[in-house]
Write an enzyme that holds these catalytic residues in place. Structure first.
Site, PDB file in Angstrom:
ATOM      1  N   ASN A  72       5.159 -25.827 -25.801  1.00 14.23           N
ATOM      2  CA  ASN A  72       4.091 -25.633 -26.781  1.00 14.23           C
ATOM      3  C   ASN A  72       3.036 -26.708 -26.504  1.00 14.23           C
ATOM      4  O   ASN A  72       3.356 -27.894 -26.524  1.00 14.23           O
ATOM      5  CB  ASN A  72       4.676 -25.799 -28.195  1.00 14.23           C
ATOM      6  CG  ASN A  72       3.619 -25.948 -29.273  1.00 14.23           C
ATOM      7  OD1 ASN A  72       3.863 -26.571 -30.293  1.00 14.23           O
ATOM      8  ND2 ASN A  72       2.447 -25.392 -29.075  1.00 14.23           N
ATOM      9  N   GLY A  73       1.815 -26.252 -26.205  1.00 15.77           N
ATOM     10  CA  GLY A  73       0.755 -27.231 -25.900  1.00 15.77           C
ATOM     11  C   GLY A  73      -0.082 -26.718 -24.746  1.00 15.77           C
ATOM     12  O   GLY A  73      -0.049 -25.526 -24.431  1.00 15.77           O
ATOM     13  N   HIS A 124     -32.675 -15.255 -48.478  1.00 19.69           N
ATOM     14  CA  HIS A 124     -33.220 -15.713 -47.195  1.00 19.69           C
ATOM     15  C   HIS A 124     -32.576 -14.987 -46.019  1.00 19.69           C
ATOM     16  O   HIS A 124     -32.505 -15.531 -44.917  1.00 19.69           O
ATOM     17  CB  HIS A 124     -33.035 -17.227 -47.060  1.00 19.69           C
ATOM     18  CG  HIS A 124     -33.730 -17.986 -48.141  1.00 19.69           C
ATOM     19  ND1 HIS A 124     -35.095 -18.049 -48.244  1.00 19.69           N
ATOM     20  CD2 HIS A 124     -33.246 -18.676 -49.191  1.00 19.69           C
ATOM     21  CE1 HIS A 124     -35.431 -18.762 -49.310  1.00 19.69           C
ATOM     22  NE2 HIS A 124     -34.317 -19.147 -49.909  1.00 19.69           N
ATOM     23  N   LYS A 164      -0.657 -19.737 -37.673  1.00 24.76           N
ATOM     24  CA  LYS A 164      -0.697 -20.598 -38.850  1.00 24.76           C
ATOM     25  C   LYS A 164      -1.156 -21.998 -38.484  1.00 24.76           C
ATOM     26  O   LYS A 164      -1.858 -22.662 -39.230  1.00 24.76           O
ATOM     27  CB  LYS A 164       0.713 -20.650 -39.447  1.00 24.76           C
ATOM     28  CG  LYS A 164       0.853 -21.522 -40.665  1.00 24.76           C
ATOM     29  CD  LYS A 164       0.738 -20.698 -41.897  1.00 24.76           C
ATOM     30  CE  LYS A 164       0.545 -21.500 -43.144  1.00 24.76           C
ATOM     31  NZ  LYS A 164      -0.625 -21.018 -43.900  1.00 24.76           N
ATOM     32  N   LYS A 168     -10.459 -15.116 -46.395  1.00 24.75           N
ATOM     33  CA  LYS A 168      -9.186 -14.419 -46.677  1.00 24.75           C
ATOM     34  C   LYS A 168      -9.288 -12.949 -46.286  1.00 24.75           C
ATOM     35  O   LYS A 168      -8.383 -12.397 -45.679  1.00 24.75           O
ATOM     36  CB  LYS A 168      -8.799 -14.504 -48.151  1.00 24.75           C
ATOM     37  CG  LYS A 168      -8.250 -15.809 -48.673  1.00 24.75           C
ATOM     38  CD  LYS A 168      -6.898 -16.220 -48.159  1.00 24.75           C
ATOM     39  CE  LYS A 168      -6.967 -16.941 -46.860  1.00 24.75           C
ATOM     40  NZ  LYS A 168      -7.196 -18.295 -46.720  1.00 24.75           N
ATOM     41  N   CYS A 170       2.451 -21.847 -30.760  1.00 24.85           N
ATOM     42  CA  CYS A 170       3.743 -21.517 -30.170  1.00 24.85           C
ATOM     43  C   CYS A 170       4.858 -22.237 -30.930  1.00 24.85           C
ATOM     44  O   CYS A 170       4.645 -23.296 -31.496  1.00 24.85           O
ATOM     45  CB  CYS A 170       3.864 -21.882 -28.684  1.00 24.85           C
ATOM     46  SG  CYS A 170       2.587 -21.170 -27.665  1.00 24.85           S
ATOM     47  N   TRP A 219       1.729 -18.050 -28.746  1.00 24.98           N
ATOM     48  CA  TRP A 219       0.333 -17.722 -29.053  1.00 24.98           C
ATOM     49  C   TRP A 219      -0.419 -18.047 -27.772  1.00 24.98           C
ATOM     50  O   TRP A 219      -0.535 -19.217 -27.390  1.00 24.98           O
ATOM     51  CB  TRP A 219      -0.173 -18.553 -30.223  1.00 24.98           C
ATOM     52  CG  TRP A 219      -1.531 -18.136 -30.696  1.00 24.98           C
ATOM     53  CD1 TRP A 219      -1.816 -17.103 -31.538  1.00 24.98           C
ATOM     54  CD2 TRP A 219      -2.787 -18.745 -30.373  1.00 24.98           C
ATOM     55  NE1 TRP A 219      -3.169 -17.034 -31.750  1.00 24.98           N
ATOM     56  CE2 TRP A 219      -3.785 -18.025 -31.045  1.00 24.98           C
ATOM     57  CE3 TRP A 219      -3.155 -19.819 -29.562  1.00 24.98           C
ATOM     58  CZ2 TRP A 219      -5.131 -18.352 -30.945  1.00 24.98           C
ATOM     59  CZ3 TRP A 219      -4.492 -20.147 -29.461  1.00 24.98           C
ATOM     60  CH2 TRP A 219      -5.471 -19.404 -30.157  1.00 24.98           C
ATOM     61  N   ARG A 267       3.765 -19.301 -36.059  1.00 25.04           N
ATOM     62  CA  ARG A 267       3.018 -20.153 -35.127  1.00 25.04           C
ATOM     63  C   ARG A 267       2.405 -19.357 -33.970  1.00 25.04           C
ATOM     64  O   ARG A 267       1.602 -19.899 -33.202  1.00 25.04           O
ATOM     65  CB  ARG A 267       3.939 -21.227 -34.541  1.00 25.04           C
ATOM     66  CG  ARG A 267       4.527 -22.156 -35.575  1.00 25.04           C
ATOM     67  CD  ARG A 267       5.501 -23.111 -34.933  1.00 25.04           C
ATOM     68  NE  ARG A 267       4.816 -24.048 -34.067  1.00 25.04           N
ATOM     69  CZ  ARG A 267       4.312 -25.206 -34.459  1.00 25.04           C
ATOM     70  NH1 ARG A 267       4.393 -25.552 -35.722  1.00 25.04           N
ATOM     71  NH2 ARG A 267       3.722 -26.007 -33.607  1.00 25.04           N
ATOM     72  N   GLU A 309     -14.182 -19.136 -48.958  1.00 26.93           N
ATOM     73  CA  GLU A 309     -12.738 -18.938 -48.843  1.00 26.93           C
ATOM     74  C   GLU A 309     -12.358 -17.465 -49.109  1.00 26.93           C
ATOM     75  O   GLU A 309     -11.503 -16.900 -48.418  1.00 26.93           O
ATOM     76  CB  GLU A 309     -12.014 -19.891 -49.807  1.00 26.93           C
ATOM     77  CG  GLU A 309     -10.502 -19.749 -49.861  1.00 26.93           C
ATOM     78  CD  GLU A 309      -9.784 -19.976 -48.536  1.00 26.93           C
ATOM     79  OE1 GLU A 309     -10.411 -20.393 -47.551  1.00 26.93           O
ATOM     80  OE2 GLU A 309      -8.578 -19.681 -48.488  1.00 26.93           O
ATOM     81  N   GLU A 363      -9.461 -12.526 -42.421  1.00 24.38           N
ATOM     82  CA  GLU A 363      -8.215 -12.874 -41.734  1.00 24.38           C
ATOM     83  C   GLU A 363      -7.191 -11.748 -41.767  1.00 24.38           C
ATOM     84  O   GLU A 363      -6.544 -11.477 -40.765  1.00 24.38           O
ATOM     85  CB  GLU A 363      -7.563 -14.103 -42.401  1.00 24.38           C
ATOM     86  CG  GLU A 363      -8.197 -15.414 -42.057  1.00 24.38           C
ATOM     87  CD  GLU A 363      -7.511 -16.573 -42.776  1.00 24.38           C
ATOM     88  OE1 GLU A 363      -7.160 -17.546 -42.107  1.00 24.38           O
ATOM     89  OE2 GLU A 363      -7.323 -16.508 -44.008  1.00 24.38           O
TER      90      GLU A 363
HETATM   91  C1  G6P Z   1      -5.418 -21.914 -38.872  1.00 21.71           C
HETATM   92  C2  G6P Z   1      -4.778 -21.194 -40.036  1.00 21.71           C
HETATM   93  C3  G6P Z   1      -5.612 -21.401 -41.292  1.00 21.71           C
HETATM   94  C4  G6P Z   1      -5.782 -22.883 -41.562  1.00 21.71           C
HETATM   95  C5  G6P Z   1      -6.375 -23.614 -40.357  1.00 21.71           C
HETATM   96  C6  G6P Z   1      -6.293 -25.120 -40.533  1.00 21.71           C
HETATM   97  O1  G6P Z   1      -6.614 -21.311 -38.546  1.00 21.71           O
HETATM   98  O2  G6P Z   1      -4.655 -19.816 -39.754  1.00 21.71           O
HETATM   99  O3  G6P Z   1      -4.971 -20.800 -42.396  1.00 21.71           O
HETATM  100  O4  G6P Z   1      -6.634 -23.063 -42.654  1.00 21.71           O
HETATM  101  O5  G6P Z   1      -5.612 -23.302 -39.179  1.00 21.71           O
HETATM  102  O6  G6P Z   1      -4.946 -25.488 -40.573  1.00 21.71           O
HETATM  103  P1  G6P Z   1      -4.389 -26.786 -41.260  1.00 21.71           P
HETATM  104  O7  G6P Z   1      -2.905 -26.703 -41.049  1.00 21.71           O
HETATM  105  O8  G6P Z   1      -4.994 -27.950 -40.527  1.00 21.71           O
HETATM  106  O9  G6P Z   1      -4.771 -26.772 -42.682  1.00 21.71           O
END
Ligand code: G6P
Length: 622
Positions: free
Chosen positions: A101-102, A518, A617, A499, A2, A75, A27, A495, A502
């Protein structure tokens, strides 16, 4: 999660709040809302399900005037994402409005108690409980808003960043935080004598930077009182006056714009060569081929006596941590464990005062990573932070650390922060290796030399893979992808798969290439694209055998190969080329075509690349 924005001053609040919400939309974007007090003293609340643009459409015929206001982009945690559960929340009398937020963890018991006192609730949120509690305490003790907020927060278990308005006090804005971030911007022209002032609030600096670079980072359990006369008073929950931690922001407004790219993610992918140049500037020295990380130099003894390093992270940061482990173990000969922060914090891990715990986090706000380092700190470990956001909660909770300096990352899918984290962990490994003398001087200098060339090699990679956009269109049909890599490229496979998941919502799995037989090989048929990171280095022959195994099951091979390679190229349906580099640096180049491929597949599928569904994010709730 948020985002919160707030304003009090002489300007119209609404445009400032909406612009701020757009900047904080990364956020969370399940719903959005604003609240203002107009010149007649009426407190309005407008909310809409969906994005900030939906809120703008919803208020197009409403009175949004007023020079004081708060706003929120959500969020969802408690209560489904709809307009009722959106913030701001009114108190029962509608005199107060609050954004949060929290998570208020004890909201159920608080709600029960308040219901006994005839407070009625309209939403399913934990936040409404807080605004009702403030009103209840305000009335019970006949107190001012500030004192009521203070009293209420003493009863709250959980995390909060809040901003509160009271229509009976249109000249006052109250804010507070614990665990969730909140920044106060102090107007450039504040003049107490002339009774002229403005204050801004933001979950990060992005809604504030356009108006002022003077900010105060609120600390845990601090409450701030701001008024139009220019008074800023900060106390803790026990009403003890706190000195505001005034700082000057170094951020640049241009960094927050798309700069001609269609998405922030694409801009951030292409920014990587320059972002990494900034990251290594002043840290990698060309002339004497040295690595200077002040965070290590200042705590040299602590690093020399470290028996073990534990890296805690989440998401993409966890992947960069894994590459960091491989490099630090190889170069500095210290055992490194990589932990999901969310697991680590709840499993009573063995930590001693000889351990160094490194938190890797782009945002520096991830709740689980923050909790993990707090646990490690309580057990005596030395805490090192690798964060991008300056002044973030994790950065402030550490004993020492290194900022990435790759600039703000806005796209929800992390790109430049990932490569920034990898190169920072590599510099950290080199810096420790230098102190421990675990590498020969020749090897050390060669590694520094090659690392200095990586930004140019990244640029080469971006310039030589221009066909990815067209090629990616061919894979929009796919329902699944497999990504394979060995050694340093196994985390790159993870990774790459993340990507794709996501932003395109295609299911993808990353695997160590040899593990494929396996289990995952059972999934391979003529429909299955398999992405293989196969540089002409280290385990090249082994990965060629792995490709053979997939080919004989008719899988489609997409490979990342070293420039000039013919063998893997000949076996592949499509190749991405990267320049040659040392094994340990291949991830910094190999990830680039994978980022681009995810981007273009997602665009071809019409996805919302910068704000993919259900994600945010920065995950500031556990
Ligand atoms: C969320 C974001 C990711 C990020 C992860 C960790 O899931 O969408 O892109 O890698 O948080 O975030 P940080 O800010 O701790 O790297």
């Amino acid at each position: 999660m948020c985002g919160i924005v707030g304003y009090i001053g002489e300007q119209e609040a609404y445009p400032i709040l909406i612009k701020g919400l757009h900047r904080l939309e990364y956020r969370g974007y399940d719903s959005a809302g604003v609240s203002m007090i107009n010149k007649n003293g009426d407190l309005s609340v407008y909310k809409a399900k969906g994005k900030v643009s939906d809120l703008e459409a919803a208020v197009s015929d409403k009175d949004v005037s007023g020079t004081i206001g708060i706003a929120h982009t959500r969020w969802a945690t408690h209560g489904e994402p709809n307009a009722t559960n959106a913030h701001p929340h009114y108190s029962q009398s509608k005199n107060l409005a609050l954004v949060h937020n929290g998570i208020i963890e004890n909201y159920k018991s608080l709600r029960k108690q308040l219901e006994k006192h005839h407070m009625n609730f309209v939403s399913d949120t934990d936040t409404e409980v807080l605004v009702q509690l403030i009103e209840y305490l305000q009335e019970k003790h006949n107190s001012d808003l500030y004192t009521a907020v203070q009293r209420a927060l003493k009863n709250v278990i959980g995390a909060y960043a809040i901003a509160v308005l009271d229509q009976r006090h249109p000249d006052v804005l109250i804010a507070a935080r614990k665990s969730s971030p909140l920044i106060i911007g102090i107007g450039q022209n504040n003049d107490k004598k002339a009774g002229q002032a403005e204050f801004f609030l933001g979950s990060d600096a992005s809604p504030i930077i356009e108006y002022t670079n003077q900010v105060v980072y609120l600390k845990d359990e601090e409450i701030a009182y701001m008024d139009r006369a220019g008074n800023l008073r900060i106390t803790n929950l026990s009403n003890v006056e706190q000195t505001p931690d005034m700082q000057t922001l170094q951020m640049n407004l241009d960094e927050l714009e798309k700069g001609g790219y269609s998405h922030f993610m694409l801009k951030e992918i292409f920014e990587q060569p320059n972002a990494l140049r900034t990251c290594i500037r002043g840290r990698l020295n060309i002339e004497n081929k040295d690595v200077l990380l002040s965070g290590i130099i200042d705590h040299k003894e602590r690093f020399l006596r470290a028996r073990r390093i534990i890296i805690c992270a989440c998401g993409t940061s966890w992947h960069s941590a894994l590459i960091g482990k491989y490099f630090i173990e190889e170069a500095a000969q210290i055992p490194v464990e990589v932990e999901y922060a969310s697991e680590f914090r709840y499993r009573n891990p063995v930590i001693t005062s000889d351990d160094i715990v490194i938190a890797v986090s782009q945002s520096g706000e991830t709740a689980d990573t923050l909790a993990a380092i707090q646990l490690a700190k309580s057990k005596g470990a030395f805490i090192y932070g690798i964060c991008n956001v300056i002044g973030s909660s994790i950065a402030r909770a550490t004993d020492s650390g290194t900022y990435l300096h790759v600039g703000p990352e806005i796209g929800v899918a992390s790109t430049k922060a990932f490569t920034g984290q990898v190169i920072t962990l590599v510099m950290l490994g080199l810096a420790i290796a230098k102190e421990k003398k675990s590498l020969s001087a020749d090897m050390f200098h060669m590694l520094v030399d090659e690392l200095l060339m990586i930004p140019d090699k990244m640029q080469w990679t971006l310039d030589h893979n221009k066909d990815i956009a067209a090629f990616s269109q061919m894979f929009t049909y796919a329902k699944n992808f497999i990504y394979l890599g060995r050694g340093y490229n196994y985390p790159v496979a993870l990774e790459g798969a993340l990507k794709l998941k996501e932003i395109s919502y295609i299911h993808a799995e990353g695997y160590p290439a040899a593990e494929m037989k396996h289990g995952p090989i059972a999934l391979v048929d003529e429909e299955m694209p398999v992405v293989v990171i196969a540089p002409k280095r280290g385990m090249y022959d082994k990965i060629v055998s792995n490709i053979q195994e997939i080919k004989s099951r008719k899988g489609k091979i997409i490979s990342v190969v070293t420039e000039g390679d013919t063998v893997v190229k000949g076996m592949s349906d499509h190749c991405f080329v990267i320049p040659d580099t040392r094994d340990c640096y291949v991830p910094l180049l190999a990830v680039i075509p994978l980022q681009l491929m995810s981007y273009y597949v997602a665009v071809a599928k019409g996805r919302d690349v910068d704000q993919p569904r259900n994600l945010a994010k920065s995950v500031t709730v556990e």
